[in-house]
Design an enzyme around this catalytic site. Structure first.
Site, PDB file in Angstrom:
ATOM      1  N   SER B  29      46.184  90.091 -15.514  1.00 43.79           N
ATOM      2  CA  SER B  29      44.656  90.560 -15.651  1.00 43.79           C
ATOM      3  C   SER B  29      43.852  89.757 -14.909  1.00 43.79           C
ATOM      4  O   SER B  29      42.471  89.863 -14.895  1.00 43.79           O
ATOM      5  CB  SER B  29      44.598  90.924 -17.083  1.00 43.79           C
ATOM      6  OG  SER B  29      44.642  89.562 -17.704  1.00 43.79           O
ATOM      7  N   CYS B  30      44.001  88.578 -14.654  1.00 45.29           N
ATOM      8  CA  CYS B  30      43.444  87.604 -14.074  1.00 45.29           C
ATOM      9  C   CYS B  30      42.969  88.102 -12.695  1.00 45.29           C
ATOM     10  O   CYS B  30      43.541  89.274 -12.099  1.00 45.29           O
ATOM     11  CB  CYS B  30      44.172  86.318 -13.591  1.00 45.29           C
ATOM     12  SG  CYS B  30      44.668  85.244 -15.080  1.00 45.29           S
TER      13      CYS B  30
END
Lengths: 204, 160
Positions: B29-30
Site C-alpha cells: 500500500s506504500c
C-alpha cells in the site's frame, strides 16, 4: 511508560520459552489432524523486534510467499501474520487437496481457504497458549490471505502498527514433513498497551 | 553494463544523478514517488507509507508521510542542483493487499490521493502512474532517462 524489550530479564525469557512449548504442542497436534499427515515441529525461537528491523528479517523482499492475517480482540489486541514460503505453501496444498495449483498467484477459493485454515491453526495455537498463560480473554477475527511479494505482505501490519507501537514479537519455527524442512514465521504486532500487558502480568 | 541500483527502503528518500538507478522493492500500500529533472538529469525517489501525519503518533521521519516526504524529496533534489520547473513525477504502488480484511482501511488509496494532492500543490506535473489494484510492485527509476519500470510477480512489467 516504554518497556525496554532489548533487555528482557530471565523471567520474561522463560515465559517466552513456555509460550513456545505450549503453542508448539498445540500446533503439532492440530496441524497433523488437519493435514492427516505426520509432521514434526522444532522448538521455535522468539524475539522482540523493532519495526525498523522488520524488513531485515526477510531474505528476499520480492520472494513469493503466502501471508495469512488474523486480528485479535478482547483483552489482547493486535495482528498476527503467518508467513509461509512457497515450498511449504505448495506442500500444504499437495497434502491437503492432493493437487498442486499451476500458479500460486491464482488460487481458487478452496485452496485459499485451506491455507487460511492452516494460518488459523498456527496463529491460534500461540494465541491460546498466550491466553492460557496470561488469563487474558482473546478473540480472533476471520483470517484473510494474500499471496504476493513477502515485503508487500509484511508492510500491511507494519503500516498499521506504525500508528502506535514500536515492537513486534517474531516467532520462527520449522516443520519437517517427509524429510523436508520448512521455515516459517509468525509475527505478532500488538497494540501499544498489549505487549506491555503480557510482561506486566508475568511480573516483568 | 547494468548499473548497480540504489535501494530506497520503506520510509526513505534518496536522490541520485544520471546514470544511477533507484529502486524500491515490494511496495504494497506504500507509494513509490519518482521525481525527475530531465534537464539536469537528477532523480529522486521516496517510499512513503502513510498519507499524512494525522495517521500516526510516532515520527520525526518526514519520508513516512506522502505530503511531507514529497516536499522533503524536492528540497533534497534542489540542493543537488535540480530546478523545479524541469521536474516531473511518476508514481506507483498504493495497492490493497488483503481482499477482505478491514486492516488496511484503504490506506493505499489514501496514500495515492495524498501524493497527487501534494504534487498538485507543488505544481509538479504527474506524467505516469501505476497505482491501486491488489498486488505488490517493485519500482525502478533510471537516472539517465527518467523512465520508470514497474515489476510484479504476476509477470506484469510496465514502463512509465
Amino acid at each position: 511508560m516504554d518497556y525496554d524489550y532489548d533487555r528482557l530479564d530471565e523471567m520474561s525469557i522463560d515465559i517466552l520459552k513456555e509460550l513456545g512449548n505450549i503453542g508448539t504442542g498445540n500446533a503439532v497436534t492440530a496441524m497433523s489432524q488437519l493435514m492427516q499427515h505426520p509432521l514434526e515441529m522444532g522448538l521455535p525461537s522468539f524475539q522482540i523486534i523493532k519495526y525498523e528491523e522488520m524488513h531485515g528479517i526477510l531474505d528476499e523482499t520480492e520472494e513469493l510467499q503466502a501471508g495469512i492475517i488474523i486480528e485479535t480482540e478482547g483483552e489482547l489486541r493486535g495482528i498476527f501474520l503467518f508467513l509461509l514460503k512457497e515450498s511449504f505453501t505448495d506442500k500444504i496444498l499437495r497434502t491437503m487437496l492432493g493437487a498442486v495449483p499451476e500458479n500460486l498467484l491464482d488460487l481458487n477459493d478452496m485452496e485459499k481457504s485451506a491455507l487460511c485454515e492452516v494460518g488459523n491453526i498456527m496463529c491460534g495455537s500461540y494465541i491460546s497458549a498466550l491466553s492460557k498463560l496470561t488469563n487474558l480473554m482473546i478473540t480472533v477475527s476471520v483470517p484473510d490471505i494474500c499471496i504476493d511479494m513477502a515485503g508487500a505482505i509484511l508492510s500491511v501490519p507494519i503500516i498499521k502498527g506504525m500508528k502506535s507501537s514500536d515492537n513486534a514479537l517474531l516467532i520462527e519455527n520449522t516443520f519437517s514433513m517427509d524429510g523436508d524442512i520448512f521455515y516459517n514465521r509468525i509475527l505478532f504486532f500488538p497494540e501499544p498497551d498489549s505487549l506491555e500487558k503480557i510482561f506486566h502480568i508475568f511480573g516483568g | 553494463m547494468r548499473m548497480e541500483s540504489i535501494v530506497v527502503g520503506i520510509a526513505e528518500g534518496k536522490v541520485v544523478k544520471a546514470p544511477q538507478v533507484l529502486v524500491s522493492y515490494a511496495l504494497g500500500s506504500c507509494v513509490g514517488v519518482c521525481l525527475y529533472d530531465a534537464k539536469n538529469r537528477i532523480a529522486g525517489m521516496a517510499h512513503v507509507m502513510l498519507p499524512d501525519r494525522s495517521a500516526s503518533t510516532a515520527g520525526n521521519n518526514e519520508y513516512k508521510f506522502a505530503d511531507e516526504g514529497i516536499r522533503r524529496l524536492l528540497r533534497e533534489m534542489k540542493w543537488h542542483g535540480a530546478q523545479e520547473q524541469y521536474i516531473t513525477a511518476k508514481i506507483a504502488g498504493g495497492a490493497k493487499m488483503f481482499a477482505f480484511s478491514k486492516l488496511e482501511f484503504e490506506i493505499g488509496a489514501k496514500n495515492v490521493e495524498s501524493v497527487k494532492k501534494t504534487l498538485k500543490e507543488l505544481g509538479i506535473k504527474l506524467v505516469g502512474e501505476d497505482v491501486g489494484k491488489n498486488y505488490g510492485r517493485t519500482v525502478l527509476l533510471y537516472g539517465d532517462s527518467g523512465s520508470v519500470e514497474v515489476r510484479s510477480l504476476k509477470g506484469i512489467k510496465l514502463v512509465l
